[in-house]
Design a protein around this motif. Sequence first.
Motif, PDB file in Angstrom:
ATOM      1  N   ALA A  90      -4.744  35.227  54.128  1.00 11.66           N
ATOM      2  CA  ALA A  90      -5.727  34.473  54.154  1.00 11.66           C
ATOM      3  C   ALA A  90      -6.255  32.875  53.389  1.00 11.66           C
ATOM      4  O   ALA A  90      -6.754  32.738  53.137  1.00 11.66           O
ATOM      5  N   LEU A  91      -4.914  32.329  53.788  1.00 12.50           N
ATOM      6  CA  LEU A  91      -4.985  30.975  53.471  1.00 12.50           C
ATOM      7  C   LEU A  91      -5.159  30.306  54.709  1.00 12.50           C
ATOM      8  O   LEU A  91      -4.916  30.517  56.806  1.00 12.50           O
ATOM      9  N   PRO A 118      -8.570  37.201  57.110  1.00 12.46           N
ATOM     10  CA  PRO A 118      -8.638  37.495  55.577  1.00 12.46           C
ATOM     11  C   PRO A 118      -8.644  39.399  55.847  1.00 12.46           C
ATOM     12  O   PRO A 118      -8.080  40.053  54.669  1.00 12.46           O
ATOM     13  N   GLU A 119      -9.329  39.648  56.800  1.00 14.13           N
ATOM     14  CA  GLU A 119      -9.409  41.081  57.079  1.00 14.13           C
ATOM     15  C   GLU A 119      -7.938  41.826  56.741  1.00 14.13           C
ATOM     16  O   GLU A 119      -7.785  42.284  56.155  1.00 14.13           O
ATOM     17  N   SER A 120      -7.687  41.417  58.049  1.00 18.57           N
ATOM     18  CA  SER A 120      -6.106  41.298  58.099  1.00 18.57           C
ATOM     19  C   SER A 120      -4.763  41.430  56.624  1.00 18.57           C
ATOM     20  O   SER A 120      -4.273  42.664  56.257  1.00 18.57           O
ATOM     21  N   ALA A 121      -5.574  40.438  56.259  1.00 23.08           N
ATOM     22  CA  ALA A 121      -4.864  40.464  54.794  1.00 23.08           C
ATOM     23  C   ALA A 121      -5.335  41.300  54.171  1.00 23.08           C
ATOM     24  O   ALA A 121      -4.806  41.427  52.966  1.00 23.08           O
ATOM     25  N   VAL A 122      -6.603  41.724  53.582  1.00 31.16           N
ATOM     26  CA  VAL A 122      -6.998  42.458  52.927  1.00 31.16           C
ATOM     27  C   VAL A 122      -5.961  44.252  52.991  1.00 31.16           C
ATOM     28  O   VAL A 122      -5.997  44.532  51.952  1.00 31.16           O
ATOM     29  N   GLU A 124     -11.657  45.737  40.142  1.00 35.32           N
ATOM     30  CA  GLU A 124     -12.392  44.878  39.060  1.00 35.32           C
ATOM     31  C   GLU A 124     -12.394  43.538  39.422  1.00 35.32           C
ATOM     32  O   GLU A 124     -12.571  42.003  38.590  1.00 35.32           O
ATOM     33  N   GLU A 125     -13.257  43.167  40.547  1.00 35.41           N
ATOM     34  CA  GLU A 125     -12.729  41.922  41.861  1.00 35.41           C
ATOM     35  C   GLU A 125     -11.862  41.268  41.882  1.00 35.41           C
ATOM     36  O   GLU A 125     -11.389  40.180  41.989  1.00 35.41           O
ATOM     37  N   GLN A 126     -10.409  42.183  41.081  1.00 40.95           N
ATOM     38  CA  GLN A 126      -8.999  41.298  41.477  1.00 40.95           C
ATOM     39  C   GLN A 126      -7.967  42.417  42.005  1.00 40.95           C
ATOM     40  O   GLN A 126      -8.226  43.287  41.385  1.00 40.95           O
ATOM     41  N   VAL A 136      -9.977  37.586  48.784  1.00 43.73           N
ATOM     42  CA  VAL A 136      -8.710  38.852  49.398  1.00 43.73           C
ATOM     43  C   VAL A 136      -8.975  38.947  47.793  1.00 43.73           C
ATOM     44  O   VAL A 136      -7.954  40.464  47.953  1.00 43.73           O
ATOM     45  N   GLY A 137      -9.249  39.228  46.290  1.00 40.76           N
ATOM     46  CA  GLY A 137      -8.989  39.292  45.184  1.00 40.76           C
ATOM     47  C   GLY A 137      -7.383  39.402  44.636  1.00 40.76           C
ATOM     48  O   GLY A 137      -7.557  40.204  43.575  1.00 40.76           O
ATOM     49  N   ILE A 138      -6.861  38.093  44.849  1.00 34.82           N
ATOM     50  CA  ILE A 138      -5.556  37.078  44.339  1.00 34.82           C
ATOM     51  C   ILE A 138      -6.707  36.138  43.843  1.00 34.82           C
ATOM     52  O   ILE A 138      -7.184  35.667  43.653  1.00 34.82           O
ATOM     53  N   GLU A 139      -6.201  36.118  41.938  1.00 33.54           N
ATOM     54  CA  GLU A 139      -6.614  35.232  41.020  1.00 33.54           C
ATOM     55  C   GLU A 139      -4.888  34.068  40.643  1.00 33.54           C
ATOM     56  O   GLU A 139      -4.039  34.969  40.287  1.00 33.54           O
TER      57      GLU A 139
END
Length: 535
Positions: A317-318, A356-360, A372-374, A402-405
């Motif tokens: 994701a980075l 990022p798609e692979s990360a998800v 709720e977006e996370q 990718v939804g990580i806060e």
Amino acid sequence: MRRPKPTPEARIRAPVTPHQEPRRFLMFRSFQPLLLCAFLLGGLGLIHLPAHAQPTRLTIALGTAPQTLDPRFAVSPGERHLTELIYESLVTQNEALQWVPQLAERWELVRDTEYLVTLKPGVWFHDGTAFTAERVKAVFDALLEPSAPARFQRLADLLASCEVEDERTVRFFLHEPLPESLFLSTLQVPIFKFRGTPNSKSGVLVGSGPFRQVSHNSAELVFRRHWYYRDGSPDVKELHFQIVPEVETRIRRLLNGSIDIVNNAFPIKELAKFRTPTAQSKFTLLEEIAATYRYLVFNTEHPILQEVQVRQAIGRALHREELVAFLTKNHARLASGVFPPEHAFHVTTQNLVYAPESAVALLEDAGFRLTEEQRFQLRLTTSNDKEQIRLARLIADQLAWVGIEVNVTPQSSGKFRNALAGGDYDLAVLQDRVQGDPDVLRAFFHSSQTPEKGGRNFARYRNLELDALLESGRYEQNRAQRREIYQQVQRMLAEALPHLPLWYGNNLALVSRRVSGYRFHPAGDFHAFRTLRVN
């Protein structure tokens, strides 16, 4: 009969005064008129006085103040670089990262578990006492104790003891046979004594390096050259290290000429200010690749981060290339592991690719659904250095996609160290200079090397198979087989990701044009200050 030249010890303990040496005093009085004429003509510029004869000082900017200059407790790279100007070791590494003598003259393998180390003659401590084998033994005996500072606790795993053979020879005994490079790494220990008698066990520490500390306050450190340094007294009389935390103040002092050198202590984004014709007439910008390893460390005891799929997802994701381009302006190289490509034991592993798609998909497979977006929250702990905070916030922004806060929590140097040591963090941004024997990987990743045990396994990573390989590599004598072991270690780490490698930063320095002889060392330390000249 010619009187023998007094030793440094004799000169310091019995200084010459007019009352003790009336003949020498009268000779000085008789030459006073000539000295006065030379001084006046030199001041008028009618007589040229060579530059090296002038009292010289250099001013170097530091971004942060050292917490200690005691070499036993110096932890940060900045603290170690400063103490290495005061205290020397039996061996050091040259610019090719090869082990070379420093206070030792040579070493010899006597038996599989026994080395004989011969010391250099003519070495003196700053207080005028002689450097002897007894002093070496006293230092190593103290550092082999269970109560030794954490930085040196690995010594007791490798060295059994040492004995004095004669005034210039020390015999070292090992627990088990070691590769020569690993044995030599154990000799890179600062040699010191306590001021007073040679056998004092407490008091003010004294070294034998090219400089000695003469003052220290919250704004400035002053080092003065060691007149009886073994390789000849440095040309620079004094080094003034000014503590300048504010970047703007550091830049202003550089441009107005009150600072001569800044070494790796200025933001990349400010380099444009030193590319103007006026600045270039005053300073030279020097750059060289280095082994500065910047990385994101995962606390693998965290209930979410203990999942390897989550660590791999964060790696994908980075956008590390974007981070390098934006934060370093490409004054760095993308990292693939702990060792940079020029390290003898570096191995090419499959580099992390921004996906990022692979990360998800990895996060979904691990059971972390988007709600709720996370998916979950993490803390990213960093020092209060502005550049580190910028990096941490950019990481947080990228992981949000990718939804990580991620909540960034900057802390003072002391609190940051305590958080790392106690495992009170989720993610952390760290930097190390990695060179020398590959056994350093053991300090980073062996399950026995957590901070409370003196190691640097801040990830608290535990893998019995990896432990076995690290133990095998430590003692393997055949270089080819040892290399194969560490290749396997690095491939396992690339898969498990207790660290996420970010980049290898370059060495950067701004050096006044009145200074010559400045050169980088791969360790990024202050080796160059020993041989600098002021024009």
